[in-house]
Motif scaffolding. Sequence first.
Motif, PDB file in Angstrom:
ATOM      1  N   ASP A   1       0.814  -1.217   0.000  1.00 13.82           N
ATOM      2  CA  ASP A   1       0.000   0.000   0.000  1.00 13.82           C
ATOM      3  C   ASP A   1       0.849   1.269   0.000  1.00 13.82           C
ATOM      4  OD1 ASP A   1      -2.723   1.056   0.110  1.00 13.82           O
ATOM      5  OD2 ASP A   1      -2.177   1.816   2.098  1.00 13.82           O
ATOM      6  N   ARG A   2       2.082   1.175   0.501  1.00 13.04           N
ATOM      7  CA  ARG A   2       2.960   2.343   0.553  1.00 13.04           C
ATOM      8  C   ARG A   2       3.764   2.544  -0.741  1.00 13.04           C
ATOM      9  NH1 ARG A   2       4.471   4.272   5.641  1.00 13.04           N
ATOM     10  NH2 ARG A   2       5.175   6.080   4.422  1.00 13.04           N
ATOM     11  N   LEU A   3       3.826   1.507  -1.590  1.00 15.60           N
ATOM     12  CA  LEU A   3       4.705   1.579  -2.762  1.00 15.60           C
ATOM     13  C   LEU A   3       4.415   2.763  -3.688  1.00 15.60           C
ATOM     14  CD1 LEU A   3       5.383  -2.098  -3.901  1.00 15.60           C
ATOM     15  CD2 LEU A   3       7.036  -0.395  -3.113  1.00 15.60           C
ATOM     16  N   PRO A   4       3.145   3.132  -3.934  1.00 17.89           N
ATOM     17  CA  PRO A   4       2.926   4.285  -4.815  1.00 17.89           C
ATOM     18  C   PRO A   4       3.600   5.562  -4.327  1.00 17.89           C
ATOM     19  CG  PRO A   4       0.897   3.042  -4.579  1.00 17.89           C
ATOM     20  CD  PRO A   4       1.875   2.456  -3.601  1.00 17.89           C
ATOM     21  N   GLU A   5       3.736   5.729  -3.005  1.00 21.53           N
ATOM     22  CA  GLU A   5       4.436   6.911  -2.485  1.00 21.53           C
ATOM     23  C   GLU A   5       5.883   6.930  -2.951  1.00 21.53           C
ATOM     24  OE1 GLU A   5       3.776   7.829   1.798  1.00 21.53           O
ATOM     25  OE2 GLU A   5       2.582   5.978   1.771  1.00 21.53           O
ATOM     26  N   LEU A   6       6.495   5.757  -2.961  1.00 16.59           N
ATOM     27  CA  LEU A   6       7.885   5.667  -3.396  1.00 16.59           C
ATOM     28  C   LEU A   6       8.001   5.829  -4.910  1.00 16.59           C
ATOM     29  CD1 LEU A   6      10.883   5.032  -2.811  1.00 16.59           C
ATOM     30  CD2 LEU A   6      10.305   2.606  -3.027  1.00 16.59           C
TER      31      LEU A   6
END
Length: 398
Positions: free
Chosen positions: A320-325
């Motif tokens: 779920d956090r990957l798009p931020e990266l």
Amino acid sequence: MRALILVMDSVGISGAPDAARYGDDGADTVGHIADACAAGRADSNAREGPLYLPNLVALGLGQACSLANGRVPPGLDGRVEHRQFGCASEISKGKDTPSGHWEISGVPVPFEWGYFPRTKPCFPADLTNALCDQAGLPGIHGDCHASGTEIIAEFGERHMRTGMPICYTSADSVFQIAAHEQTFGLERLYEICAIARRLINPLNIGRVIVVGTSASDFKRTAHRRDFSVLPPENTILDHAASAGRDIVTIGKIDDIFAHRATRRNLRGDGNMALFDATLRGLASLADGGLLFANFIDFDTLYGHRRDVTGYATALEAFDDRLPELLSRLRSDDLLIITADHGCDPTWSGTDHTREQVPILAWTTQSSSPVGRRAGFADIGATAARHLDLPQPLHGVHF
């Protein structure tokens, strides 16, 4: 132009070709977690249903699993947007954290680590006596192979009464020391571990691991330290440092490499804090720089504890956090997401499992398909190529 290597600690994708030698034939961390989720065996108040990892799937996780063992795990068969995916089998002799990370960085481990026997006591008497004498200890508790969670709960109160630390090992090449931070003292614990590191060097033990605990339930704190030996050759970190490049390491990477060429290290208590640190590190990473991160929760909180539901939840939270990266990457950056070994939460025991690992690359540059790789060192070779650094002695870039 920057390079990022993110290690999802223990996120293996099925048994390595030599898994039977390690008693791990049939292990499959991601596949078995996905199976459990699809069957409803990993449902809880926090999650339910099939394993949902849309961003890792878009990077090719499901197809990497298929390359490794011929099947896409349930829930991971989706559209692949970045076709630079593959899998790799370790050539180092262990299935431990230093071996996996060193090989990723271009330095396979050519020797056998030392291990402690499955006896009780498991430590040589002269080692225990020397540790107690040099550290001023009245003795130690444990002295056996054990799960860290269980042995700390068993001896926690006695440790606080006696002032004797809890010492134990596992199937890995480790000497682990646990103590209560408030009553024993964190700095004293670090000093004792430094003494232990010197004493076990002749035994070729890979790591002394410090485990600090607090509160009445003896919960582990974020002050874990690994006292490791140095890699036997120069890693991609050494090459980057020699070239004057910016280096940011996240989590326990600095411990794994014995603080050689790890430069700015950012830590965090748990995967989400480590992800925050990764974003901060990327924001400050200079052009030509290298970021190397380890996400530890998969292994320590869920793999070793054989917690399938917790592991699935952690994978989904990371995804779920990957798009931020991804949204912060520049067009000339390279991102490689991989793992260092397996730790199948459905497997017997509490130890790591000898598995293949995924290679998921994000790049806008033209490159060859990753495919199946013989050795993790191809990852380091590819990052070195991208940053125009000298090629490590091992590995072939893709």
